[in-house]
Design a protein around this motif. Structure first.
Motif, short mmCIF file in Angstrom:
data_model
loop_
_atom_site.label_atom_id
_atom_site.label_comp_id
_atom_site.label_asym_id
_atom_site.label_seq_id
_atom_site.Cartn_x
_atom_site.Cartn_y
_atom_site.Cartn_z
N GLY A 136 0.83 -1.21 0.00
CA GLY A 136 0.00 0.00 0.00
C GLY A 136 0.85 1.25 0.00
O GLY A 136 1.83 1.35 -0.72
N GLY A 137 0.46 2.19 0.83
CA GLY A 137 1.19 3.45 0.90
C GLY A 137 1.36 3.89 2.34
O GLY A 137 0.63 3.46 3.24
N LEU A 138 2.32 4.75 2.55
CA LEU A 138 2.57 5.33 3.87
C LEU A 138 2.69 6.84 3.70
O LEU A 138 3.54 7.31 2.95
CB LEU A 138 3.86 4.79 4.48
CG LEU A 138 3.90 3.32 4.84
CD1 LEU A 138 5.31 2.89 5.17
CD2 LEU A 138 2.98 3.05 6.02
N ALA A 139 1.84 7.57 4.38
CA ALA A 139 1.94 9.03 4.38
C ALA A 139 2.65 9.41 5.68
O ALA A 139 2.13 9.17 6.76
CB ALA A 139 0.56 9.66 4.32
N PHE A 140 3.83 9.96 5.55
CA PHE A 140 4.58 10.38 6.72
C PHE A 140 4.13 11.80 7.08
O PHE A 140 4.65 12.78 6.55
CB PHE A 140 6.09 10.34 6.43
CG PHE A 140 6.60 8.94 6.25
CD1 PHE A 140 7.07 8.22 7.33
CD2 PHE A 140 6.59 8.34 5.00
CE1 PHE A 140 7.54 6.92 7.17
CE2 PHE A 140 7.05 7.05 4.83
CZ PHE A 140 7.53 6.33 5.92
N CYS A 141 3.12 11.88 7.93
CA CYS A 141 2.56 13.17 8.31
C CYS A 141 2.05 13.08 9.74
O CYS A 141 1.92 12.00 10.31
CB CYS A 141 1.43 13.58 7.37
SG CYS A 141 0.05 12.43 7.31
N GLY A 142 1.77 14.23 10.31
CA GLY A 142 1.24 14.28 11.67
C GLY A 142 0.18 15.35 11.78
O GLY A 142 0.07 16.25 10.95
N SER A 143 -0.61 15.24 12.83
CA SER A 143 -1.72 16.17 13.01
C SER A 143 -1.30 17.47 13.67
O SER A 143 -2.13 18.34 13.91
CB SER A 143 -2.83 15.50 13.83
OG SER A 143 -2.35 15.18 15.12
N GLY A 144 -0.04 17.61 14.00
CA GLY A 144 0.43 18.87 14.58
C GLY A 144 0.08 19.04 16.04
O GLY A 144 0.01 20.14 16.55
N GLY A 145 -0.19 17.95 16.73
CA GLY A 145 -0.50 18.03 18.15
C GLY A 145 -1.89 18.57 18.42
O GLY A 145 -2.15 19.12 19.49
N GLY A 146 -2.80 18.41 17.47
CA GLY A 146 -4.16 18.93 17.63
C GLY A 146 -5.07 18.06 18.46
O GLY A 146 -6.25 18.34 18.57
N GLY A 147 -4.59 16.98 19.02
CA GLY A 147 -5.40 16.13 19.85
C GLY A 147 -6.08 15.01 19.08
O GLY A 147 -5.86 14.83 17.88
N PRO A 148 -6.93 14.26 19.77
CA PRO A 148 -7.57 13.10 19.16
C PRO A 148 -8.48 13.44 17.98
O PRO A 148 -8.55 12.67 17.02
CB PRO A 148 -8.40 12.49 20.30
CG PRO A 148 -7.88 13.07 21.56
CD PRO A 148 -7.23 14.36 21.20
N LEU A 149 -9.17 14.56 18.01
CA LEU A 149 -10.04 14.92 16.89
C LEU A 149 -9.24 15.23 15.63
O LEU A 149 -9.65 14.87 14.52
CB LEU A 149 -10.94 16.09 17.25
CG LEU A 149 -12.09 15.75 18.22
CD1 LEU A 149 -12.89 17.00 18.55
CD2 LEU A 149 -12.98 14.68 17.63
#
Length: 141
Positions: free
Chosen positions: A111-124
């Protein structure tokens, strides 16, 4: 300070490692990498599809049929490749919407892997990034 051979830094290890992935292009400013095994998967699928086209004794292969099999195998691979890429770009778009960072996308046989993060915005924010990939498949229905 002297390092033992087992404690090489990440940069040194990257320079010594076999290049298992290649940068293909940038999409929306995101580097897209392809794993070598994905290309090997294409070759194996093509060889498997062509293996059933053994000519009869004393006859030449039906090159038209062989060409159509190769074309259909390659087009199927492109559809799979494009679908996985769009899915991963969805995750990346979700990360950017919630203020996260996107580093790269890796496409490989599983498949694929997106190396990204939510920026510490919490669970939502994590949920938004997670759901953004599958939401790209809604237009297919």
């Amino acid at each position: 300070k002297e390092r033992s051979p087992g404690t090489l830094g990440r940069k040194a290890m990257a320079q010594q490692a076999i290049p298992w992935e290649m940068k293909l292009c940038n999409a929306c400013g995101i580097p897209i990498h392809v794993h070598v095994l994905l290309l090997l998967y294409l070759v194996i699928e093509l060889a498997h599809a062509e293996a059933g086209q053994v000519p009869r004794a004393g006859h030449l292969p039906d090159y038209g049929k062989v060409g159509l099999i190769a074309l259909s195998c390659f087009l199927g691979f492109l559809v799979l490749f494009g679908t996985v890429l769009i899915h991963e770009l969805g995750h990346c778009a979700g990360a950017k919407v919630v203020g996260g960072k996107v580093h790269r996308i890796l496409l490989w046989p599983l498949g694929g892997l997106a190396f990204c993060g939510s920026g510490g915005g919490g669970p939502l924010a994590d949920l938004a990034v997670t759901l953004a990939g599958p939401l790209t498949h809604l237009p297919m229905f």
